[in-house]
Design an enzyme around this catalytic site. Structure first.
Site, PDB file in Angstrom:
ATOM      1  N   TYR A 191      -8.035 -45.827   9.524  1.00  0.00           N
ATOM      2  CA  TYR A 191      -7.707 -45.807  10.800  1.00  0.00           C
ATOM      3  C   TYR A 191      -6.322 -46.534  10.988  1.00  0.00           C
ATOM      4  O   TYR A 191      -6.096 -47.492  11.264  1.00  0.00           O
ATOM      5  CB  TYR A 191      -8.631 -46.778  11.638  1.00  0.00           C
ATOM      6  CG  TYR A 191     -10.255 -46.296  11.532  1.00  0.00           C
ATOM      7  CD1 TYR A 191     -10.441 -44.928  11.080  1.00  0.00           C
ATOM      8  CD2 TYR A 191     -11.195 -47.132  11.980  1.00  0.00           C
ATOM      9  CE1 TYR A 191     -11.702 -44.634  10.940  1.00  0.00           C
ATOM     10  CE2 TYR A 191     -12.520 -46.513  11.880  1.00  0.00           C
ATOM     11  CZ  TYR A 191     -12.882 -45.342  11.314  1.00  0.00           C
ATOM     12  OH  TYR A 191     -14.001 -44.894  11.327  1.00  0.00           O
TER      13      TYR A 191
ATOM     14  N   ALA B 161     -20.064 -38.366  20.933  1.00  0.00           N
ATOM     15  CA  ALA B 161     -19.777 -37.073  20.454  1.00  0.00           C
ATOM     16  C   ALA B 161     -18.468 -36.624  21.041  1.00  0.00           C
ATOM     17  O   ALA B 161     -18.114 -35.733  21.602  1.00  0.00           O
ATOM     18  CB  ALA B 161     -20.563 -35.995  21.052  1.00  0.00           C
TER      19      ALA B 161
ATOM     20  N   GLY C  47     -18.991 -36.537  30.129  1.00  0.00           N
ATOM     21  CA  GLY C  47     -18.910 -35.891  31.432  1.00  0.00           C
ATOM     22  C   GLY C  47     -17.470 -35.407  31.923  1.00  0.00           C
ATOM     23  O   GLY C  47     -17.297 -35.177  33.118  1.00  0.00           O
ATOM     24  N   LYS C  48     -16.609 -36.215  31.031  1.00  0.00           N
ATOM     25  CA  LYS C  48     -15.072 -36.096  31.655  1.00  0.00           C
ATOM     26  C   LYS C  48     -14.649 -35.013  31.541  1.00  0.00           C
ATOM     27  O   LYS C  48     -13.782 -34.504  32.210  1.00  0.00           O
ATOM     28  CB  LYS C  48     -14.495 -37.188  30.544  1.00  0.00           C
ATOM     29  CG  LYS C  48     -13.063 -37.305  30.734  1.00  0.00           C
ATOM     30  CD  LYS C  48     -12.316 -38.343  29.781  1.00  0.00           C
ATOM     31  CE  LYS C  48     -10.714 -38.245  30.033  1.00  0.00           C
ATOM     32  NZ  LYS C  48     -10.282 -39.329  29.118  1.00  0.00           N
TER      33      LYS C  48
END
Length: 417
Positions: free
Chosen positions: A139, A290, A296-297
């Site tokens: 990362y 996910a 819902g963005k």
């Protein structure tokens, strides 16, 4: 295996001694093991690794001890006698925080100017007693680990002790030895501030050398570099194999970190989740939102940028996805006007018995994630979400995964979802 009746009787007696010794003291175990090898000399173990290995071998032999002892006229072992428990278990909170985006500029567009926001996210998790962070050497090529190390070192000692950090070893093709795991672990620990890593995992399977990695995990534990070990992106067969290999060294496979969400439910459908439960391996569910598509963005007119854009196009063309979001919004609305749909996704992952580790790059996101623990889904809501999620076809599928499916040397299936 000993040959001859006398040798078999001696082995049976020694196995019984070993079983009792596991519950008594180290010396009894080592002396008994020396006798089983046909020697009389006492040689103390060179370290935790040798002692754990001796104990694990003794536990494996103990099953026959009671029957053999009875044949020699000895008192049988008590029915309550059991093999020594595996070491290396770990207690974790019901929710963690994934730090993939902390330092990753390619997929998540990280910029050092965001470090102040990330520090706020870190402090919010610590103040909520949910200070479990998952990172990896990959990362940001170590940047994520460095940030977590810096943030933790800035805390008062009492608060710093409450922080749990999991990191991961990158199973790259040129890394083929157990010592590669130990070396990488030392480097990760250094970036994280020098303390033993709470949980160290193999990030993904390789096409070879997987058994060597498990030996490396065991060595890292025995050397005191880590407190617990796990794997990630392992299928059911690979999880069983890793669990068995570590158990031979007396060490527990504590976790398997896998992708699981309402858009990626394959580990439920193919039995991987059940396999982990049977082995008492905790499941950390990564990407429970996910890649942001369960918040819902995003919409067809406002898709995410970068690599996620192509996935978005597939989902927005899928009627099942819009139907799932509608079900999620209905559940969220039933909990209050201010409940975001992201909390529905996280609580679904918790309802499946996993520990979700969603990412968060802003204080608002962190507070929303933490807020999911204030309520639980009802059974009917879980069923409705299951039904809706089963109709989605536009998301990532296991066959598109870049992870090796099998170990080419052993034929072991490494990845299934």
């Amino acid at each position: 295996p000993p040959s001859g009746a006398r040798s078999r009787r001696r082995a049976a007696v020694v196995q019984g001694v070993i079983q009792v010794g596991l519950e008594a003291c180290e010396e009894v175990v080592v002396v008994a093991a020396a006798a089983l090898r046909g020697t009389d000399a006492y040689s103390p173990p060179s370290g935790r690794r040798e002692f754990l290995s001796t104990g694990a071998s003794a536990a494996a032999a103990a099953g026959a001890a009671a029957t053999a002892a009875a044949g020699l006229g000895l008192d049988p072992l008590p029915a309550s006698a059991a093999p020594a428990p595996l070491v290396g278990s770990i207690d974790l909170p019901p929710l963690g925080l994934g730090a993939w985006a902390w330092g990753d500029s390619v997929f998540w567009g990280y910029d050092k100017k965001q470090d102040g926001d990330l520090r706020e996210v870190f402090d919010a998790a610590v103040s909520s007693d949910l200070a479990f962070f998952d990172t990896a050497e990959l990362y940001g090529l170590g940047r994520s680990e460095t940030l977590l190390g810096e943030f933790r070192s800035a805390l008062p000692p009492a608060s710093a002790e409450r922080v749990q950090i999991a990191s991961k070893f990158a199973a790259l093709p040129f890394r083929t030895k157990a010592s590669d795991v130990v070396k990488a672990c030392r480097e990760s620990a250094k970036r994280l501030g020098g303390a033993p890593i709470d949980l160290y995992q193999v990030h993904f399977p390789n096409a070879w050398s997987n058994a060597e990695y498990w030996d490396g995990l065991a060595s890292a534990y025995e050397e005191g570099l880590v407190k617990a070990v796990g794997v990630s992106n392992y299928g059911a067969d690979a999880t069983r194999a890793a669990h068995a290999a570590l158990a031979e060294r007396g060490i527990k496979l504590a976790t398997n970190q896998i992708q699981l969400s309402l858009l990626y439910r394959h580990p439920i459908d193919n039995g991987l989740l059940d396999a982990c439960r049977d082995l008492d391996v905790k499941v950390l569910s990564y990407s429970p939102l996910a890649l942001g598509f369960l918040t819902g963005k995003y919409g067809a007119d406002d898709p995410p940028k970068g690599p996620r854009k192509k996935i978005a196009e597939q989902l927005f063309a899928d009627d099942g996805y819009s139907s799932l979001l509608a079900t999620m919004r209905e559940v969220a609305a039933g909990r209050g006007d201010d409940v975001p749909v992201s909390q529905v996704a996280l609580n679904w992952a918790r309802a499946k018995g996993t520990i979700p580790i969603p990412g968060a790059r802003t204080l608002k996101q962190a507070k929303q994630n933490i807020g999911s623990l204030s309520w639980d889904l009802a059974e009917g809501e879980v069923r409705a979400l299951d039904e809706a999620s089963s109709r989605v076809t536009g998301f990532i599928t296991p066959d598109k995964s870049p992870f090796p499916k099998k170990d080419i040397n052993t034929g072991l299936v490494m990845f299934d979802s």
